[in-house]
Design an enzyme around this catalytic site. Structure first.
Site, mmCIF file in Angstrom:
data_model
loop_
_atom_site.group_PDB
_atom_site.id
_atom_site.type_symbol
_atom_site.label_atom_id
_atom_site.label_comp_id
_atom_site.label_asym_id
_atom_site.label_seq_id
_atom_site.Cartn_x
_atom_site.Cartn_y
_atom_site.Cartn_z
ATOM 1 N N HIS A 70 -9.434 1.056 -1.351
ATOM 2 C CA HIS A 70 -9.838 2.325 -0.952
ATOM 3 C C HIS A 70 -11.025 2.732 -1.810
ATOM 4 O O HIS A 70 -11.195 2.460 -2.868
ATOM 5 C CB HIS A 70 -8.631 3.410 -1.248
ATOM 6 N N ASP A 72 -11.683 6.376 -2.147
ATOM 7 C CA ASP A 72 -11.557 7.769 -2.525
ATOM 8 C C ASP A 72 -11.064 7.623 -3.998
ATOM 9 O O ASP A 72 -10.584 6.839 -4.332
ATOM 10 C CB ASP A 72 -10.489 8.610 -1.578
ATOM 11 N N ASP A 102 -10.135 2.214 -10.469
ATOM 12 C CA ASP A 102 -9.284 2.804 -9.377
ATOM 13 C C ASP A 102 -10.179 3.150 -8.153
ATOM 14 O O ASP A 102 -10.198 4.440 -8.258
ATOM 15 C CB ASP A 102 -8.162 3.543 -9.877
ATOM 16 N N GLU A 134 -6.312 7.302 -0.057
ATOM 17 C CA GLU A 134 -5.252 6.521 -0.361
ATOM 18 C C GLU A 134 -4.570 7.465 -1.685
ATOM 19 O O GLU A 134 -3.357 7.410 -1.868
ATOM 20 C CB GLU A 134 -5.714 5.203 -1.155
ATOM 21 N N GLU A 135 -5.478 8.247 -2.358
ATOM 22 C CA GLU A 135 -4.799 8.949 -3.647
ATOM 23 C C GLU A 135 -4.102 10.165 -3.180
ATOM 24 O O GLU A 135 -3.260 10.441 -4.198
ATOM 25 C CB GLU A 135 -5.971 9.312 -4.586
ATOM 26 N N GLU A 162 -6.115 -3.353 -5.721
ATOM 27 C CA GLU A 162 -5.466 -2.255 -6.835
ATOM 28 C C GLU A 162 -5.605 -2.940 -8.345
ATOM 29 O O GLU A 162 -5.612 -4.199 -8.431
ATOM 30 C CB GLU A 162 -4.167 -1.842 -6.665
ATOM 31 N N HIS A 357 -7.617 7.120 -13.301
ATOM 32 C CA HIS A 357 -7.155 8.748 -13.301
ATOM 33 C C HIS A 357 -7.465 9.230 -14.694
ATOM 34 O O HIS A 357 -7.210 10.702 -14.909
ATOM 35 C CB HIS A 357 -5.715 8.902 -12.941
#
Length: 401
Positions: A70, A72, A102, A134-135, A162, A357
């Site tokens: 992903h 995003d 990520d 995805e987030e 991931e 994150h």
């Protein structure tokens, strides 16, 4: 700078948080893939401001390899960054920027690999499935997955990239998210015992959830390899009330359940509803207005695959000898791919979620190099017996295979 690092710099420069469009980034990726000989297709969301991208290199045939990622990223607002979040910063063998771990690092490695491949040497297809949102609950992959399943695209293996620190990820937990609304009876706080405080109903419900968690820990299903090897029930936000001298008649809470792949999500949701009914029953005799409404706002399945599966073993041979098996407490799209296509799915990518994150998110250059080597080996193993890499590919991409 390696080709992968160059791609990572380009990817990080796009601030693809879920509230914004990702089309400029998808356009840049699509152009590069098409120039490398890929057949590409977009899958737009309802607003047509975001799109997933499916690309195929090599023959339109069964088998082969699919790489899933992903693009995003989570927001940076409110975080204390010491480097520009949407510009790649190199420092002491680390690459800083939002999404480096990520999971734009894996996507960068995959794109670098595609540009290095001799497409004519592919005996089986190499697929790239790039998703959005995805987030916020694995939202953006679902339409694309429906089309993949409908067309009977069944690769021999799917790698969801991931961050696993390049360990072999054999599973992750699933998730159900709930929005809960409690209704009581308002009154001036001077006569609070004559009213029904909606926050009290909500906290009675939370007490029931804590009992449910204890029951799960004592008697629920378990799966080795997780930091918490059983399902979890968690309340993350409680809201209600407007002033200290007014008994609130409404309260809301946001909660989730994270469960093992073997758990029945509907049964777990029913247990949550029973805790709700128990909390309401405490007050219903005095206050007919007492209620709790529960809405499921998102969900995705867990995933588990046996490390002894022959396809998994074949992939494990592409990893460094020191790579270990692991299972992830955080969610990924792997469960959705496995559920929709019923083919082997593993999770393996560069970087650690300890950096994901966070402010000053980073990935180590060595992790990207290991990922480059792994992907090159996986393409050779699953897509060709002749070796798909052209002579212009740096030796470090395949020197340890």
């Amino acid at each position: 700078m390696t080709l992968t690092q160059d791609w990572l710099e380009r990817l990080v420069a796009h601030p693809t948080v879920s509230s914004d469009t990702n089309l400029p980034l998808i356009g840049e990726i699509e152009t590069a893939l098409a120039n490398a000989g890929a057949v590409c297709e977009r899958f737009y969301d309802a607003t047509e401001r975001k799109a997933a991208l499916l690309a195929r290199l090599g023959p339109d045939a069964p088998g082969g390899l699919m790489l899933s990622g992903h693009v995003d990223v989570v927001p940076v607002a409110g975080q204390d960054w010491t480097v520009p979040p949407f510009s790649l910063t190199r420092k002491n063998g680390k690459l800083y920027g939002r999404g480096t771990t990520d999971m734009k690092g894996f996507v960068a490695s995959a794109l670098a690999l595609v540009e290095a491949i001799d497409v004519e040497s592919l005996a089986a297809p190499l697929w790239l499935a790039i998703s959005y949102d995805e987030e916020i609950g694995c939202v953006g992959v679902r339409q694309m997955l429906e089309e993949i399943a409908a067309r009977d695209i069944l690769p021999d293996l799917i790698i969801v990239g991931e961050p696993t620190s390049m360990q072999l990820g054999l599973g992750h937990k699933g998730k159900i998210a709930f929005h809960v609304k409690a209704t009581g009876v308002p009154r001036h706080s001077a006569e609070a015992p004559l009213a029904l405080n909606a926050l009290h109903i909500a906290t009675d419900f939370i007490t029931g959830l804590r009992k449910l968690q204890a029951e799960i820990e004592a008697r629920g299903s378990r799966e080795a390899g997780y930091s918490v090897p059983y399902a979890t029930v968690h309340v993350g936000k409680l809201m209600g009330g407007t002033a200290v001298n007014l008994v609130p008649d409404h309260a809301e809470l946001l909660m989730e359940c994270r469960m093992m792949a073997a758990d029945d999500p509907l049964a777990l949701a029913e247990q949550v509803r029973k805790a709700c009914a128990t909390a309401v029953a405490l007050h219903k005799e005095r206050f007919k207005e007492a209620s709790i409404d529960i809405e499921i706002t998102g969900n995705y399945p867990g995933h588990s695959i046996d490390g002894d599966h022959p396809v998994v073993q074949a992939f494990a041979a592409c990893l460094p000898k020191a790579a270990k098996e692991c299972r992830l407490s955080f969610g990924t799209e792997a469960g959705l791919f496995a559920q929709a296509l019923e083919v082997p799915v593993v999770i393996c990518g560069p970087g650690s979620m300890e950096q994901g994150h966070c402010p000053d998110e980073f990935i180590e250059e060595t992790q990207l190099a290991i990922c480059d080597t792994m992907l090159a080996a996986a393409v050779i193993r699953f897509c060709t017996s002749r070796g798909p890499l052209g002579s212009h590919v740096p030796k470090q991409m395949y020197g340890k295979m």
